[in-house]
Design an enzyme around this catalytic site. Structure first.
Site, short mmCIF file in Angstrom:
data_model
loop_
_atom_site.label_atom_id
_atom_site.label_comp_id
_atom_site.label_asym_id
_atom_site.label_seq_id
_atom_site.Cartn_x
_atom_site.Cartn_y
_atom_site.Cartn_z
N HIS A 1 -9.47 11.42 6.67
CA HIS A 1 -9.10 12.58 5.56
C HIS A 1 -10.28 12.67 4.87
CE1 HIS A 1 -7.41 14.65 2.44
NE2 HIS A 1 -6.18 14.87 3.06
N ARG B 1 -9.09 19.30 8.14
CA ARG B 1 -9.67 17.99 8.05
C ARG B 1 -10.69 17.54 8.61
NH1 ARG B 1 -3.68 15.27 6.47
NH2 ARG B 1 -3.51 16.33 4.49
N HIS C 1 -6.62 7.78 7.17
CA HIS C 1 -5.47 8.31 6.53
C HIS C 1 -4.24 8.61 7.57
CE1 HIS C 1 -3.25 11.07 3.89
NE2 HIS C 1 -3.39 11.90 4.58
N ARG D 1 -4.26 16.53 12.69
CA ARG D 1 -3.06 17.16 11.96
C ARG D 1 -3.41 18.12 10.76
NH1 ARG D 1 -0.19 15.66 7.42
NH2 ARG D 1 -1.22 13.71 7.19
C1 FAD Z 1 -1.80 9.11 0.57
C2 FAD Z 1 -1.15 9.98 1.52
C3 FAD Z 1 -0.73 11.20 1.29
C4 FAD Z 1 -0.15 11.97 2.04
N1 FAD Z 1 0.11 13.32 1.79
C5 FAD Z 1 0.74 14.13 2.52
C6 FAD Z 1 1.05 15.38 2.27
O1 FAD Z 1 0.86 15.89 1.22
N2 FAD Z 1 1.81 16.01 3.14
C7 FAD Z 1 2.12 15.74 4.49
O2 FAD Z 1 2.75 16.24 5.09
N3 FAD Z 1 1.80 14.38 4.72
C8 FAD Z 1 1.37 13.57 3.96
N4 FAD Z 1 0.69 12.46 4.39
C9 FAD Z 1 1.45 11.67 5.57
C10 FAD Z 1 2.71 11.46 5.41
O3 FAD Z 1 3.05 10.69 4.10
C11 FAD Z 1 3.17 10.50 6.56
O4 FAD Z 1 2.61 10.78 7.77
C12 FAD Z 1 4.56 10.17 6.79
O5 FAD Z 1 5.20 10.26 5.22
C13 FAD Z 1 5.06 9.13 7.45
O6 FAD Z 1 6.48 9.29 7.25
P1 FAD Z 1 7.28 8.27 8.21
O7 FAD Z 1 8.83 8.46 7.94
O8 FAD Z 1 7.15 8.33 9.95
O9 FAD Z 1 7.01 6.73 8.03
P2 FAD Z 1 6.69 5.81 6.72
O10 FAD Z 1 7.07 6.54 5.66
O11 FAD Z 1 5.35 5.10 6.97
O12 FAD Z 1 7.80 4.93 6.84
C14 FAD Z 1 7.70 3.82 7.73
C15 FAD Z 1 8.97 2.96 7.56
O13 FAD Z 1 9.09 2.01 8.55
C16 FAD Z 1 9.17 0.54 7.85
N5 FAD Z 1 8.81 -0.27 9.06
C17 FAD Z 1 7.38 -0.13 9.58
N6 FAD Z 1 7.33 -1.18 10.47
C18 FAD Z 1 8.55 -1.94 10.38
C19 FAD Z 1 8.75 -3.08 11.15
N7 FAD Z 1 8.07 -3.75 11.77
N8 FAD Z 1 10.00 -3.72 10.77
C20 FAD Z 1 11.18 -2.97 9.81
N9 FAD Z 1 10.48 -1.74 9.17
C21 FAD Z 1 9.26 -1.37 9.67
C22 FAD Z 1 8.86 0.74 6.81
O14 FAD Z 1 9.32 -0.31 5.98
C23 FAD Z 1 9.13 2.14 6.33
O15 FAD Z 1 10.37 2.10 5.95
C24 FAD Z 1 0.15 11.57 3.31
C25 FAD Z 1 0.04 10.20 3.65
C26 FAD Z 1 -0.82 9.43 2.84
C27 FAD Z 1 -1.16 8.00 3.04
#
Ligand code: FAD
Ligand code: FES
Lengths: 254, 637
Positions: free
Chosen positions: B266, B330, B401, B435
């Site tokens: 990022h 990005r 990121h 992305r």
């Molecule tokens: C700082 C930051 C800002 C961002 N801003 C944006 C934005 O403005 N707009 C946008 O579209 N995207 C943004 N993104 C990207 C986006 O936030 C993420 O890609 C997205 O939230 C991922 O969601 P997810 O549900 O796939 O996983 P996550 O939210 O990462 O959730 C993972 C889950 O899995 C669980 N887990 C993981 N491994 C295990 C395991 N081995 N056993 C049990 N549980 C486990 C964790 O506890 C958690 O509950 C941003 C990312 C970051 C880092």
């Protein structure tokens, strides 16, 4: 300007919920003032590990002040004395060379201790489960712009919704009350038209749940607001009280 | 093995509707007989858990944090895209689809991306109904802003805390189902193994992170929504517990891993300032709406920014890309920042930073307007750097990121293991080689609210299911395997901490498999990762005991997986003989130093099959067929 400082830590060590706890004196040396408090603890833990000792157990995840996972009482203040700051965002530049820092877990009757600085905050989840939501099924939502919401009302709702659920308000309160936490959720939803249909039921059942879970009463000490890392206002508590009284008097739900 | 993406036939815009009709339905009375395990409570897992429970399935939900509300998604700042066209600036499903395909440098699947655009509007409706306090216009309608890679304003936001508010929405929906007894919640659990019976995913083994107890859970299907692997670089914007382990365990049980080399760096993060640093902080890309990126024209110019006159500044993005300016995607913005610093024009103490300057916007709109839009970001910046961004331009630098790569899934979001579904950042599906901003939140919620509720029904209704319980021998075996690994980790009593290994791994990958790659570096990095892994198993140190709260052990398990996975990442980068999006191999570039694709040979997904610890994994391909868009050299000029 970056400096390096040396500190003495008095850290609460307790191997398990049932075990006896005590303060342990540890030294943090060559700490850059650009570090966060948790990075300082990381450095101490690295040394403990290399010395064959058990590192200090503490919670953290986002390390940018939004997830609410971190938290400890630093010299008597939850998340430290800096205003509007979580522990992960508290930087060492606010400490002086030679300081002694006391580090303890958040303490409250409703929060059990797991180990060292790690506590069980699941009662906060249970309060949300009692009604901290709007009952809408996936797929059943109307077009978003059919519900106009004035900008200032949306901003007020957002102010309340910014709560990160860290539990500092409970730790700060002499009565270990969760009023600020509960009122933030009740306010967030009560301020929005989508949240009105369930407002009475929500207020009654969340407040009852809070009482049931051994959180104390609010006696207007205002410590919660002062220590809240997201600066949630106690105006929310007044709003919650109005909702609660309204619900008690005028609604068929008791 | 032939990878079948199961893309429905018919015109692009009709595929999803037709497919939903074709999918078999589970009788409502039967739904409660099916148990579904969901690993992860981020936007993808949280929305899936709530939606499936509402339908009547019995859901068991797992997360590492102490409550589902703290998943990494909470940290997302800038916003979420949707093709509502509220701004009346020409947006449509088709445009969102096209921008996403192009932004991904033509390395994603048309059908998936079109579906994503189609359901994007429903997400905003759903979240608004839940009480998500999106920003509003004075008239009461929802407000929008612009994000990189697009020329329309389609990003919905809740201050700089969009992820938090969306996640709290999903969490509240989950909480309602937990109260109703439809979701059994297991916080502070880490999935350590996937259990497979008769070729189908039928359960998981978890470790209780407070007691250290090992537990088995059986189900009729398993959904992984465990997030991305950006922490393989050690320093990243991801949360501390973000890991590859859940996905990697599934890979080792037969799920193919797709495009691991597509890692997003990022462009706008707070620069590194010390070796002790545990993570990097993002400054939302939304700042590029109002901020201007620049460096001094002369290399080695160390004057403070306010003493560098306009004429001696290089607004290099505006100069090189007049159409998109500061809003280029990005990958383009990151590579340009690196190039400026490599040429000696970087700023700040380390010279590894460029300015992101909002002073023109502050002058134009007033401090109050800017504060309302970005207040919390400015505050965060000031806390970390001790500099006031209202007075001094921010210094930013690229950081790891997001990861576009992930477990391979078909159109139904099912992996190569029947009954194992993968959602959100953990899958590889929609973003190709890069992305666009504000589309991860959209994808996670699309997967969880609007795709999996249908496709998992099709699977459960179609398959012949025997009830299994945790007394099945496959659970005993998986448990034994997980236990043996823990025992092996607990035996490590060497001289280096696990963090130290992780930091080193990150540095190797950043240097040799980061923003700019070449064959020589990749080969060198590969060997270094192998050596480091060997040293880890000799010289790492894991204190404490296994049946206790032991954070060192948790980290050790995750780092051990990263050390294996890092190799796969480099291997994938080596085998892709082209540059595309975030994967930039210096041997393949245009005269203007942009990524040069090879559509003839590499217009495909690479999906890796595990063949054993001592074997080279096998690379399979899924050809990408473009019927609706014309492949072009991306241009943001
Ligand atoms: C700082 C930051 C800002 C961002 N801003 C944006 C934005 O403005 N707009 C946008 O579209 N995207 C943004 N993104 C990207 C986006 O936030 C993420 O890609 C997205 O939230 C991922 O969601 P997810 O549900 O796939 O996983 P996550 O939210 O990462 O959730 C993972 C889950 O899995 C669980 N887990 C993981 N491994 C295990 C395991 N081995 N056993 C049990 N549980 C486990 C964790 O506890 C958690 O509950 C941003 C990312 C970051 C880092
Ligand atoms: S670690 Fe997330 S708020 Fe501190």
């Amino acid at each position: 300007m970056t400096r390096t400082i040396n500190l003495t830590l008095k850290v609460w060590r307790q191997p398990a919920a049932a075990a006896k706890g005590r303060f342990e004196t540890l030294h943090a040396t060559n700490i850059s003032t650009d570090m966060s408090f948790l990075e300082m603890l990381d450095v101490v833990n690295e040394q403990l590990t290399l010395d064959g000792k058990e590192p200090i157990a503490f919670d953290s995840d986002c390390r940018e002040g939004i997830c609410g996972q971190c938290g400890a009482v630093i010299n008597g203040h939850p998340h430290g004395a800096e205003k509007g700051t979580t522990l992960c965002q508290l930087h060492m530049r606010h400490f002086q060379n030679g300081d002694t820092i006391v580090v303890e877990p958040f303490r409250a009757r409703a929060f059990k201790l797991h180990k060292d600085l790690i506590i069980d905050r699941s009662p906060l989840d249970q309060i949300i489960q009692a009604g901290g939501y709007i009952s809408v099924h996936t797929g059943g939502a109307p077009e978003a712009n059919t519900i106009p919401i004035s900008e200032d009302r949306a901003e007020l709702a957002m102010d309340a919704a910014a709560c990160i659920g860290c539990g500092a308000c409970v730790a700060a309160c002499p009565n270990a009350s969760a009023m600020l936490f509960v009122s933030a959720k009740i306010s967030h939803l009560a301020l929005l038209p989508q949240g009105r249909p369930e407002a009475a039921r929500r207020a009654l059942s969340m407040v009852r749940k809070m009482d049931e879970l051994c959180f104390g009463n609010c006696s207007n000490e205002r410590e919660c607001e002062a220590e809240c890392p997201k600066e949630i206002s106690i105006a929310n508590i007044a709003r919650m009280n109005r909702e609660y009284i309204k619900a008690g008097f005028f609604s068929a739900l008791k | 093995m032939q990878l079948d993406a199961k893309i429905p036939a018919g015109p692009l815009a009709e595929k999803w509707d037709k497919h939903r009709f074709d999918l078999k339905l589970v009788n409502p009375a039967n739904k409660r007989k099916f148990t579904i395990i969901i690993v992860g409570t981020g936007l993808a897992g949280g929305s899936a858990a709530a939606s499936l429970a509402e339908l009547g399935y019995h859901v068991k939900s797992f997360c590492i944090q102490d409550t589902p509300r703290r998943a990494h998604s909470i940290a997302a700042q800038g916003g979420i895209n949707a093709s509502k066209n509220y701004a009346n600036d020409g947006d449509s499903d088709w445009r969102l689809f096209y921008d996403t395909i192009k932004g991904g440098d033509f390395r994603s699947r048309e059908a998936n991306v079109y579906r994503l655009a189609q359901v994007s509007g429903n997400i905003i409706d759903q979240c608004t109904a839940q009480g998500v306090p999106f920003a509003r216009e004075y008239g009461g309608g929802l407000a929008n802003r612009s994000f990189g890679g697009a020329q329309v304003s389609r990003t919905f936001y809740a201050r700089g805390q969009t992820g938090q508010q969306l996640l709290l929405g999903a969490y509240s929906a989950m909480s309602r189902q937990i109260a109703a007894g439809m979701i059994e919640m297991f916080p502070r659990r880490e999935m350590l193994e996937l259990v497979i019976i008769d070729g189908q995913a039928r359960g998981i083994v978890t470790r209780h992170l407070i007691t250290g107890e090992m537990e088995c859970h059986a189900a009729d299907a398993v959904v992984l929504a465990s997030g991305g692997y950006g922490n393989v670089f050690y320093l990243s914007t991801n949360a501390m517990s973000s890991n590859v382990s859940a996905a990697f365990r599934a890979y080792k049980r037969g799920a193919f891993f797709a495009n691991p080399c597509y890692t997003q760096i990022h462009p706008t993060c707070i620069p590194i300032h010390g070796t002790y640093q545990s993570k990097l902080t993002l400054m939302s890309e939304s700042l590029r709406n109002d901020g201007r990126v620049w460096v001094p024209k002369d290399p080695g110019d160390t004057r403070p920014p306010d003493q560098i006159p306009e004429s001696e500044r290089d607004y290099y993005l505006e100069r090189k890309y007049p159409t998109f300016g500061n809003l280029v995607p990005r990958d383009v913005a990151s590579r340009n920042a690196k190039a400026q610093c490599d040429a000696g024009r970087g700023v700040g103490e380390t010279g590894r930073a460029v300015y992101l300057d909002l002073s023109d916007a502050i002058k134009r709109d007033g401090r109050e307007v800017i504060e309302r839009k970005y207040g919390n970001l400015f505050q965060m910046y000031e806390k970390i750097t001790d500099e006031d961004p209202y007075q001094v331009p921010m210094r930013i630098y690229p950081a790891s990121h997001y990861t576009m790569g992930g477990l391979w899934v078909d159109y139904n979001l099912m992996s190569t293991i029947p009954g194992l579904f993968v959602l959100g950042e953990a899958n590889f599906s929609d973003h190709g080689a890069n992305r666009l901003g504000a589309s991860a939140l959209m994808q996670g919620l699309a997967d969880g609210y609007f795709v999996i509720p249908y496709t998992i029904g099709g699977y459960l209704a179609g398959a012949d299911h025997q009830h299994v319980s945790t007394s099945h021998s496959a659970f005993r075996d998986a448990l034994g395997f997980a236990d043996a690994r823990i025992e092996k980790l607990m035996k490590l009593t060497g001289k280096r901490t696990v963090n130290d290994f992780h930091r080193r791994l990150g540095a190797i990958l950043w240097d040799y498999c980061g923003m700019s790659r070449n064959d020589e570096g990749l080969k060198k990095g590969l060997q270094m990762v192998r050596d480091l892994r060997a040293e880890f198993w000799e010289n790492a140190c894991v204190p404490g005991s296994a049946r206790d709260l032991n954070q060192s052990l948790e980290r050790a398990g995750r780092v051990a997986d990263f050390l294996e996975f890092g190799e796969l990442l480099i291997l994938d980068a080596l085998e892709r003989r082209e540059s595309c999006g975030s994967h930039f191999n210096e041997a393949f570039q245009t005269e203007e130093h942009e990524a040069l694709r090879d559509d003839e040979h590499f217009c495909h997904v690479a999906a890796w099959e595990y063949r054993g610890d001592e074997q080279v994994p096998e690379r399979h391909i899924e050809p990408l067929v473009f019927e609706n868009v014309h492949l072009t050299q991306r241009s943001y000029k």
